[in-house]
Design a protein around this motif. Structure first.
Motif, mmCIF file in Angstrom:
data_model
loop_
_atom_site.group_PDB
_atom_site.id
_atom_site.type_symbol
_atom_site.label_atom_id
_atom_site.label_comp_id
_atom_site.label_asym_id
_atom_site.label_seq_id
_atom_site.Cartn_x
_atom_site.Cartn_y
_atom_site.Cartn_z
ATOM 1 N N ARG A 180 0.849 -0.953 -0.126
ATOM 2 C CA ARG A 180 -0.239 -0.077 -0.096
ATOM 3 C C ARG A 180 0.787 1.074 0.191
ATOM 4 O O ARG A 180 -0.092 2.257 -0.294
ATOM 5 C CB ARG A 180 -1.128 -0.003 1.148
ATOM 6 C CG ARG A 180 -2.025 -1.126 0.997
ATOM 7 C CD ARG A 180 -3.329 -0.648 2.386
ATOM 8 N NE ARG A 180 -3.998 -1.848 2.198
ATOM 9 C CZ ARG A 180 -5.779 -1.468 1.776
ATOM 10 N NH1 ARG A 180 -5.517 0.527 2.485
ATOM 11 N NH2 ARG A 180 -6.049 -2.183 2.009
ATOM 12 N N TRP A 181 1.573 1.122 1.089
ATOM 13 C CA TRP A 181 3.056 2.964 0.460
ATOM 14 C C TRP A 181 3.789 2.827 -0.297
ATOM 15 O O TRP A 181 3.644 3.725 -1.193
ATOM 16 C CB TRP A 181 4.094 2.378 2.013
ATOM 17 C CG TRP A 181 4.364 3.597 1.878
ATOM 18 C CD1 TRP A 181 5.760 3.842 1.942
ATOM 19 C CD2 TRP A 181 4.377 4.441 2.585
ATOM 20 N NE1 TRP A 181 5.904 5.000 1.930
ATOM 21 C CE2 TRP A 181 5.470 5.499 2.507
ATOM 22 C CE3 TRP A 181 3.215 5.581 3.309
ATOM 23 C CZ2 TRP A 181 5.612 7.013 2.717
ATOM 24 C CZ3 TRP A 181 3.407 6.174 3.415
ATOM 25 C CH2 TRP A 181 3.973 7.042 3.254
ATOM 26 N N GLN A 182 4.087 1.662 -1.017
ATOM 27 C CA GLN A 182 4.579 1.594 -2.645
ATOM 28 C C GLN A 182 3.567 1.922 -3.394
ATOM 29 O O GLN A 182 4.009 2.910 -4.648
ATOM 30 C CB GLN A 182 5.491 -0.303 -3.037
ATOM 31 C CG GLN A 182 5.918 0.691 -4.756
ATOM 32 C CD GLN A 182 7.472 1.800 -3.931
ATOM 33 O OE1 GLN A 182 7.915 1.811 -3.156
ATOM 34 N NE2 GLN A 182 7.307 2.738 -4.691
ATOM 35 N N ALA A 183 2.124 1.481 -3.094
ATOM 36 C CA ALA A 183 1.188 2.195 -4.304
ATOM 37 C C ALA A 183 1.253 3.449 -4.337
ATOM 38 O O ALA A 183 1.174 4.760 -4.772
ATOM 39 C CB ALA A 183 0.383 1.513 -4.094
ATOM 40 N N TYR A 184 0.696 4.002 -2.960
ATOM 41 C CA TYR A 184 0.872 5.409 -2.370
ATOM 42 C C TYR A 184 1.872 7.055 -2.903
ATOM 43 O O TYR A 184 1.942 7.812 -3.601
ATOM 44 C CB TYR A 184 0.870 5.800 -1.030
ATOM 45 C CG TYR A 184 1.250 6.858 -0.903
ATOM 46 C CD1 TYR A 184 -0.337 8.008 -0.656
ATOM 47 C CD2 TYR A 184 2.092 7.858 0.006
ATOM 48 C CE1 TYR A 184 -0.127 9.249 -0.650
ATOM 49 C CE2 TYR A 184 1.626 9.265 0.541
ATOM 50 C CZ TYR A 184 1.118 9.713 0.033
ATOM 51 O OH TYR A 184 0.844 11.075 0.512
ATOM 52 N N LEU A 185 3.157 6.085 -2.891
ATOM 53 C CA LEU A 185 4.206 6.508 -3.347
ATOM 54 C C LEU A 185 4.217 6.565 -4.932
ATOM 55 O O LEU A 185 4.709 7.843 -5.705
ATOM 56 C CB LEU A 185 5.425 5.834 -2.833
ATOM 57 C CG LEU A 185 5.949 6.185 -1.763
ATOM 58 C CD1 LEU A 185 7.077 5.308 -1.133
ATOM 59 C CD2 LEU A 185 6.180 7.058 -1.027
ATOM 60 N N ASP A 186 4.077 5.518 -5.114
ATOM 61 C CA ASP A 186 3.822 5.616 -7.206
ATOM 62 C C ASP A 186 2.744 7.029 -7.570
ATOM 63 O O ASP A 186 2.810 7.524 -8.106
ATOM 64 C CB ASP A 186 3.296 4.343 -7.326
ATOM 65 C CG ASP A 186 5.031 3.324 -7.439
ATOM 66 O OD1 ASP A 186 5.545 3.816 -7.184
ATOM 67 O OD2 ASP A 186 4.818 2.191 -7.125
ATOM 68 N N GLU A 187 1.928 6.656 -6.261
ATOM 69 C CA GLU A 187 0.426 7.768 -7.588
ATOM 70 C C GLU A 187 1.114 9.041 -7.065
ATOM 71 O O GLU A 187 0.631 9.772 -8.092
ATOM 72 C CB GLU A 187 -1.048 7.620 -6.023
ATOM 73 C CG GLU A 187 -1.671 5.932 -6.598
ATOM 74 C CD GLU A 187 -2.650 5.721 -5.793
ATOM 75 O OE1 GLU A 187 -3.067 7.087 -4.769
ATOM 76 O OE2 GLU A 187 -2.919 5.230 -5.773
ATOM 77 N N LEU A 188 1.818 9.481 -5.740
ATOM 78 C CA LEU A 188 2.297 10.978 -5.775
ATOM 79 C C LEU A 188 3.427 10.896 -6.515
ATOM 80 O O LEU A 188 3.121 12.538 -7.626
ATOM 81 C CB LEU A 188 3.385 10.988 -4.557
ATOM 82 C CG LEU A 188 2.583 10.793 -2.821
ATOM 83 C CD1 LEU A 188 3.373 10.756 -1.767
ATOM 84 C CD2 LEU A 188 1.274 11.976 -3.214
ATOM 85 N N ALA A 189 4.134 10.198 -6.940
ATOM 86 C CA ALA A 189 5.270 10.892 -8.231
ATOM 87 C C ALA A 189 3.926 10.548 -9.417
ATOM 88 O O ALA A 189 4.558 11.918 -10.346
ATOM 89 C CB ALA A 189 6.385 9.492 -8.748
ATOM 90 N N ALA A 190 2.905 9.766 -9.860
ATOM 91 C CA ALA A 190 2.238 10.137 -11.252
ATOM 92 C C ALA A 190 1.487 11.255 -11.646
ATOM 93 O O ALA A 190 1.643 12.067 -12.489
ATOM 94 C CB ALA A 190 1.835 8.397 -11.517
#
Length: 120
Positions: A102-112
């Protein structure tokens, strides 16, 4: 009714980590930032998956209150005054057991989306 039951729930002195131990022995240390950006509130989750929001700028958020909701959940109050999420025991268990993904998905969303944990 929750299938999992917490046996211990502690807020760290620095108000940045909520630790929870469950009756099956699982123990999780959940950062305030992680709990804030995954809040089960309608403000964050929306009323459908398409309405879910990516919440930036919460790196330094603190938990200033932990309020019991019956015997099935807690309401967390954050220092940015967000207080509408009701965190059921099963949801907290899922947040703990799925934290890395979940944390990695959040970081990926922020970057995108060109957003930052700092809130720029």
């Amino acid at each position: 009714m929750s299938e999992r039951w917490p046996t211990e729930l502690r807020l760290a002195k620095d108000k940045r980590t909520l630790s929870i131990v469950f009756d099956d022995g699982a123990a999780f240390h959940l950062p305030a930032e992680y709990l804030r950006v995954t809040s089960p509130s309608a403000e964050v989750q929306g009323h459908s998956p398409a309405e879910r929001k990516t919440v930036p700028g919460k790196r330094n958020v603190e938990i200033i209150g932990v309020e019991p909701i019956g015997n099935y959940a807690v309401k967390l109050v954050f220092d940015d005054m967000h207080d509408t999420g009701i965190y059921g025991w099963d949801y907290l268990y899922r947040l703990g057991s799925e934290q890395a993904e979940r944390w990695q998905a959040y970081l990926d969303e922020l970057a995108a989306k060109g957003l930052s944990r700092e809130g720029r």
